[in-house]
Design a protein around this motif. Structure first.
Motif, PDB file in Angstrom:
ATOM      1  N   LEU A   1       0.837  -1.318   0.167  1.00  0.00           N
ATOM      2  CA  LEU A   1      -0.075  -0.084  -0.060  1.00  0.00           C
ATOM      3  C   LEU A   1       0.838   1.325  -0.067  1.00  0.00           C
ATOM      4  O   LEU A   1       0.576   2.306  -0.537  1.00  0.00           O
ATOM      5  N   HIS A   2       1.963   1.360   0.698  1.00  0.00           N
ATOM      6  CA  HIS A   2       3.183   2.356   0.569  1.00  0.00           C
ATOM      7  C   HIS A   2       3.319   2.571  -0.648  1.00  0.00           C
ATOM      8  O   HIS A   2       3.858   4.036  -0.950  1.00  0.00           O
ATOM      9  N   SER A   3       3.330   1.806  -1.569  1.00  0.00           N
ATOM     10  CA  SER A   3       3.732   2.094  -3.223  1.00  0.00           C
ATOM     11  C   SER A   3       2.874   3.038  -4.123  1.00  0.00           C
ATOM     12  O   SER A   3       3.034   3.284  -5.030  1.00  0.00           O
ATOM     13  N   PHE A   4       1.299   2.818  -3.277  1.00  0.00           N
ATOM     14  CA  PHE A   4       0.375   3.420  -4.242  1.00  0.00           C
ATOM     15  C   PHE A   4      -0.378   4.757  -3.414  1.00  0.00           C
ATOM     16  O   PHE A   4      -1.203   5.422  -4.165  1.00  0.00           O
TER      17      PHE A   4
ATOM     18  N   VAL B   1      -5.722   6.124   4.219  1.00  0.00           N
ATOM     19  CA  VAL B   1      -6.550   5.385   3.059  1.00  0.00           C
ATOM     20  C   VAL B   1      -6.952   4.108   3.688  1.00  0.00           C
ATOM     21  O   VAL B   1      -8.236   3.761   3.380  1.00  0.00           O
ATOM     22  N   LEU B   2      -6.349   3.206   4.505  1.00  0.00           N
ATOM     23  CA  LEU B   2      -6.912   2.224   4.899  1.00  0.00           C
ATOM     24  C   LEU B   2      -8.169   2.684   6.108  1.00  0.00           C
ATOM     25  O   LEU B   2      -9.203   1.809   6.029  1.00  0.00           O
TER      26      LEU B   2
ATOM     27  N   LYS C   1     -11.207   3.240   4.146  1.00  0.00           N
ATOM     28  CA  LYS C   1     -11.695   2.129   3.368  1.00  0.00           C
ATOM     29  C   LYS C   1     -12.457   1.386   4.653  1.00  0.00           C
ATOM     30  O   LYS C   1     -13.544   0.710   4.348  1.00  0.00           O
ATOM     31  N   LEU C   2     -11.867   1.229   5.682  1.00  0.00           N
ATOM     32  CA  LEU C   2     -12.719   0.538   6.960  1.00  0.00           C
ATOM     33  C   LEU C   2     -13.977   1.145   7.107  1.00  0.00           C
ATOM     34  O   LEU C   2     -15.030   0.684   7.476  1.00  0.00           O
ATOM     35  N   HIS C   3     -14.006   2.426   7.261  1.00  0.00           N
ATOM     36  CA  HIS C   3     -15.371   3.299   7.333  1.00  0.00           C
ATOM     37  C   HIS C   3     -16.168   3.003   6.463  1.00  0.00           C
ATOM     38  O   HIS C   3     -17.383   2.897   6.708  1.00  0.00           O
TER      39      HIS C   3
END
Length: 115
Positions: free
Chosen positions: A79-82, A89-90, A93-95
């Protein structure tokens, strides 16, 4: 979520960046690592279920859980690459996932939507 997740994965990313660079090949490799770890989790589950008659039961649910943790770690590293803000971001997405309606409630069913 573990408070150690992001600092640890950031250190892993820093190490990989220095050792391997950050070109498209390295980003691809980090993404493929997620797939590799998911395959190992699947293999552990098959082993825990004893689904290979030749091998029998070769894993435990603890092995499956350990492999799933490896999937999570590999995914956060990738995820760090994007994005420059992987924790945010996570979290977003969780919310978003938490706001999804329960499929059984949407369909007015109490069986979880099973056919």
């Amino acid at each position: 979520m573990s408070a150690a997740l992001w600092p640890v994965t950031a250190r892993i990313v820093e190490h990989l960046d220095v050792a391997n660079g950050t070109d498209a090949h390295e980003i691809t490799t980090r993404l493929l690592k997620v797939v590799e770890e998911a395959g190992e989790a699947s293999a552990a589950y098959i082993g825990a279920m004893g689904q290979n008659p030749r091998k029998g039961t070769t894993h435990t649910y603890r092995d499956v859980a350990d492999e799933l943790c490896d999937v999570i770690i590999a995914a956060t590293v990738a995820l760090h690459s994007f994005t420059t803000a992987p924790p945010a971001v996570l979290e977003a997405k969780l919310h978003a996932a938490a706001r999804r309606p329960d499929p059984a409630a949407v369909q007015g069913r109490s069986d979880g939507g099973a056919p």
